[in-house]
Design a protein around this motif. Structure first.
Motif, PDB file in Angstrom:
ATOM      1  N   LEU A   1      28.709  43.780  39.817  1.00 41.30           N
ATOM      2  CA  LEU A   1      29.573  44.574  40.571  1.00 41.30           C
ATOM      3  C   LEU A   1      30.112  43.437  41.442  1.00 41.30           C
ATOM      4  O   LEU A   1      31.156  43.929  42.194  1.00 41.30           O
ATOM      5  N   THR A   2      29.581  42.267  41.744  1.00 40.76           N
ATOM      6  CA  THR A   2      30.298  41.229  42.500  1.00 40.76           C
ATOM      7  C   THR A   2      30.663  40.236  41.729  1.00 40.76           C
ATOM      8  O   THR A   2      30.126  39.570  40.585  1.00 40.76           O
TER       9      THR A   2
ATOM     10  N   VAL B   1      40.834  49.788  42.711  1.00 40.16           N
ATOM     11  CA  VAL B   1      39.488  49.202  42.331  1.00 40.16           C
ATOM     12  C   VAL B   1      39.452  47.659  42.946  1.00 40.16           C
ATOM     13  O   VAL B   1      38.357  47.413  43.409  1.00 40.16           O
ATOM     14  N   ARG B   2      40.250  46.742  42.900  1.00 41.97           N
ATOM     15  CA  ARG B   2      40.235  45.563  43.541  1.00 41.97           C
ATOM     16  C   ARG B   2      39.809  45.597  44.963  1.00 41.97           C
ATOM     17  O   ARG B   2      39.020  44.891  45.591  1.00 41.97           O
ATOM     18  N   ARG B   3      40.633  46.473  45.826  1.00 42.87           N
ATOM     19  CA  ARG B   3      40.340  46.501  47.248  1.00 42.87           C
ATOM     20  C   ARG B   3      39.005  46.909  47.593  1.00 42.87           C
ATOM     21  O   ARG B   3      38.350  46.748  48.375  1.00 42.87           O
ATOM     22  N   LEU B   4      38.641  48.254  46.698  1.00 42.37           N
ATOM     23  CA  LEU B   4      37.061  48.831  46.825  1.00 42.37           C
ATOM     24  C   LEU B   4      36.045  47.701  46.734  1.00 42.37           C
ATOM     25  O   LEU B   4      34.830  47.887  47.279  1.00 42.37           O
TER      26      LEU B   4
ATOM     27  N   LEU C   1      33.660  47.926  49.657  1.00 43.62           N
ATOM     28  CA  LEU C   1      32.409  48.745  49.827  1.00 43.62           C
ATOM     29  C   LEU C   1      31.284  47.573  49.414  1.00 43.62           C
ATOM     30  O   LEU C   1      30.144  47.949  49.225  1.00 43.62           O
ATOM     31  N   ASN C   2      31.569  46.345  49.011  1.00 45.16           N
ATOM     32  CA  ASN C   2      30.882  45.143  48.919  1.00 45.16           C
ATOM     33  C   ASN C   2      30.857  44.003  49.534  1.00 45.16           C
ATOM     34  O   ASN C   2      31.544  43.176  49.332  1.00 45.16           O
TER      35      ASN C   2
ATOM     36  N   THR D   1      34.897  40.966  57.434  1.00 46.77           N
ATOM     37  CA  THR D   1      33.552  40.784  56.764  1.00 46.77           C
ATOM     38  C   THR D   1      32.767  40.340  57.899  1.00 46.77           C
ATOM     39  O   THR D   1      31.535  40.696  57.862  1.00 46.77           O
ATOM     40  N   ILE D   2      32.944  39.686  58.965  1.00 47.57           N
ATOM     41  CA  ILE D   2      32.291  39.392  60.408  1.00 47.57           C
ATOM     42  C   ILE D   2      31.738  40.799  60.845  1.00 47.57           C
ATOM     43  O   ILE D   2      30.721  40.846  61.175  1.00 47.57           O
TER      44      ILE D   2
END
Length: 275
Positions: free
Chosen positions: A185-186, A208-211, A215-216, A249-250
């Motif tokens: 999924l990565t 999908v692309r944003r999730l 979420l990951n 991300t941080i």
């Protein structure tokens, strides 16, 4: 928590000794020793390169070995550290029952030993960057910061899972399956552009692309590594991660670290009874 952090800092010598112990045990009786840190990602890169450039030649990603290696190294660090940290408390039950020390030393030292292996493998990536003539830019200075963000996220996840495994021993078995799914999924051996922009599921339109990035967190971390070391699959040179993207991300990594540490210290007093 502040007092606990001071105590953890006071035991930094113990962390260093545990990291050295983990490294010695990992390479004990191994002919190649730490060279396995280099060979493992190299072999995986070779497999992915053959599959996706020879067997599936329609996948047009320039300088594919560098593209893959920028993701494989951080993923291997994350995967190895988390899977080792899950059992770090349980496997050291004899220490917990006989000697007092901050219990979080165990999963943290495991993550740091994985980080050392990650650093040992980095020269291979730098060599590939030179061989494939990927531009070396000033944006590479972001590398230490991205590493710190990944270490924070990995420690946070490791603390949570190490705690769960003390009370629910099935955690390690479940996570073996979860980590395999997480890998696929990565965007490691494929670009996020291959995924649909959106997908309708049960009448709900999902971006999908944003999730994938929301979420990951590992997808976001790997995208940051690729941005500064490889560039982009359309041939654009390396660039700094987008400010808003990297800021999220941080924040995610820091929240995960604080949450993991809070969960761990809240339940650590019960570890002696459970292990």
């Amino acid at each position: 928590m502040t007092a606990r952090l001071r105590e953890l800092f006071a035991h930094r010598g113990l962390i260093e000794n545990l990291v050295l112990r983990d490294l010695k045990v990992r390479y004990k009786n191994s002919v190649l020793g730490f060279l396995w840190s280099l060979l493992n990602p190299l072999l995986l890169m070779a497999v992915f390169t053959v599959v996706f450039t020879v067997m599936l030649p329609n996948l047009s990603i320039p300088k594919f070995p560098v593209f893959v290696m920028c993701a494989l190294l951080p993923w291997n660090f994350f995967n190895t550290s988390v899977m080792s940290a899950i059992n770090s408390v349980v496997y050291n039950g004899h220490l917990i029952k006989t000697v007092y020390f901050p219990r979080e030393v165990l999963p943290i030292s495991t993550v740091l030993s994985g980080f050392v292996n990650f650093l040992l493998a980095l020269p291979v990536l730098l060599l590939l960057i030179i061989v494939f003539h990927v531009p070396i830019t000033v944006w590479m200075l972001y590398l230490p910061l991205i590493m710190i963000v990944q270490v924070a996220f990995t420690i946070g996840i490791s603390l949570i899972l190490a705690t769960l495994n003390v009370f629910y021993r099935d955690t390690s078995h479940i996570m073996e399956v979860v980590m395999q799914a997480w890998f696929f999924l990565t965007p490691i051996f494929y670009t996020v552009d291959l995924l649909p922009e959106s997908k309708t599921v049960w009448g709900i339109v999902l971006p999908v692309r944003r999730l994938i990035y929301i979420l990951n967190p590992m997808a976001s971390i790997i995208a940051s590594y690729r941005s500064i070391l490889y560039g982009f699959s359309n041939g654009s040179p390396p660039a700094a991660p987008a400010f808003d993207f990297f800021s999220r991300t941080i924040i995610t990594s820091l929240v995960c670290l604080v949450l993991g540490y809070a969960v761990f210290i809240r339940h650590s007093h019960s570890f002696g009874e459970e292990v």
